[in-house]
Design a protein around this motif. Sequence first.
Motif, PDB file in Angstrom:
ATOM      1  N   UNK A   8      56.486  47.871   0.315  1.00 42.30           N
ATOM      2  CA  UNK A   8      57.598  48.574  -0.325  1.00 42.30           C
ATOM      3  C   UNK A   8      57.433  48.560  -1.844  1.00 42.30           C
ATOM      4  N   UNK A   9      56.950  47.465  -2.386  1.00 41.52           N
ATOM      5  CA  UNK A   9      56.675  47.424  -3.831  1.00 41.52           C
ATOM      6  C   UNK A   9      55.678  48.511  -4.223  1.00 41.52           C
ATOM      7  N   UNK A  10      54.655  48.726  -3.399  1.00 45.94           N
ATOM      8  CA  UNK A  10      53.666  49.772  -3.676  1.00 45.94           C
ATOM      9  C   UNK A  10      54.317  51.155  -3.688  1.00 45.94           C
ATOM     10  N   UNK A  11      55.202  51.406  -2.736  1.00 47.50           N
ATOM     11  CA  UNK A  11      55.896  52.692  -2.666  1.00 47.50           C
ATOM     12  C   UNK A  11      56.806  52.849  -3.882  1.00 47.50           C
ATOM     13  N   UNK A  12      57.468  51.790  -4.261  1.00 45.36           N
ATOM     14  CA  UNK A  12      58.369  51.820  -5.425  1.00 45.36           C
ATOM     15  C   UNK A  12      57.599  52.162  -6.705  1.00 45.36           C
ATOM     16  N   UNK A  13      56.373  51.690  -6.817  1.00 40.59           N
ATOM     17  CA  UNK A  13      55.544  52.002  -7.994  1.00 40.59           C
ATOM     18  C   UNK A  13      55.247  53.500  -8.074  1.00 40.59           C
ATOM     19  N   UNK A  14      55.091  54.131  -6.934  1.00 40.31           N
ATOM     20  CA  UNK A  14      54.835  55.582  -6.896  1.00 40.31           C
ATOM     21  C   UNK A  14      56.092  56.320  -7.328  1.00 40.31           C
ATOM     22  N   UNK A  15      57.244  55.880  -6.768  1.00 41.10           N
ATOM     23  CA  UNK A  15      58.546  56.404  -7.176  1.00 41.10           C
ATOM     24  C   UNK A  15      58.825  57.827  -6.749  1.00 41.10           C
ATOM     25  N   UNK A  16      59.895  58.365  -7.328  1.00 44.73           N
ATOM     26  CA  UNK A  16      60.290  59.756  -7.121  1.00 44.73           C
ATOM     27  C   UNK A  16      60.544  60.141  -5.678  1.00 44.73           C
ATOM     28  N   UNK A  17      60.076  61.324  -5.352  1.00 38.83           N
ATOM     29  CA  UNK A  17      60.270  61.908  -4.024  1.00 38.83           C
ATOM     30  C   UNK A  17      59.618  61.045  -2.934  1.00 38.83           C
ATOM     31  N   UNK A  18      58.538  60.359  -3.277  1.00 33.97           N
ATOM     32  CA  UNK A  18      57.832  59.519  -2.314  1.00 33.97           C
ATOM     33  C   UNK A  18      58.750  58.439  -1.758  1.00 33.97           C
ATOM     34  N   UNK A  19      59.599  57.854  -2.603  1.00 27.77           N
ATOM     35  CA  UNK A  19      60.521  56.812  -2.147  1.00 27.77           C
ATOM     36  C   UNK A  19      61.445  57.341  -1.066  1.00 27.77           C
ATOM     37  N   UNK A  20      62.031  58.497  -1.312  1.00 37.32           N
ATOM     38  CA  UNK A  20      62.976  59.084  -0.353  1.00 37.32           C
ATOM     39  C   UNK A  20      62.280  59.443   0.959  1.00 37.32           C
ATOM     40  N   UNK A  21      61.115  60.066   0.849  1.00 35.09           N
ATOM     41  CA  UNK A  21      60.376  60.460   2.054  1.00 35.09           C
ATOM     42  C   UNK A  21      59.927  59.236   2.847  1.00 35.09           C
ATOM     43  N   UNK A  22      59.444  58.231   2.157  1.00 35.69           N
ATOM     44  CA  UNK A  22      58.986  57.017   2.820  1.00 35.69           C
ATOM     45  C   UNK A  22      60.151  56.313   3.510  1.00 35.69           C
TER      46      UNK A  22
END
Length: 125
Positions: free
Chosen positions: A18-32
């Motif tokens: 989840x930390x990795x996804x948070x680093x990407x941020x934006x739309x990726x967080x919502x989709x993930x």
Amino acid sequence: MINRNLDHERASYAYKCIEDIKKIGGKTEKEYRSAVRSSGALVQKSGLMQTLAFYLSKKDKEHYKQLAGHILHWDYVYGGTESPLDSYHKLLEILDEDIIHKTQEAKALILWLKKFADAMLKDDE
């Protein structure tokens, strides 16, 4: 060395994912977050292999890499060297009894991913 049980290992792995996804941020967080929230039901309804194939077909393969990485014991968090397609082929060679075990393990990991995704990632609102 810290003596941790398997559930602690799952939690630690999920948190790093989840930390990795948070680093990407934006739309990726919502989709993930949406993908994680539906993945448990998808595994239950369609099975592990079909669920992984579904996530493998997606443009962003992060959820696939995290699930497959955990159940295949390769280190997604620190950069596995296998391609997602190679790892799926490896799963196809596993015996049915092992797939049952790996399905249970994936479900247990998904519970942790959901908890951390709900706590750490942006929601749809």
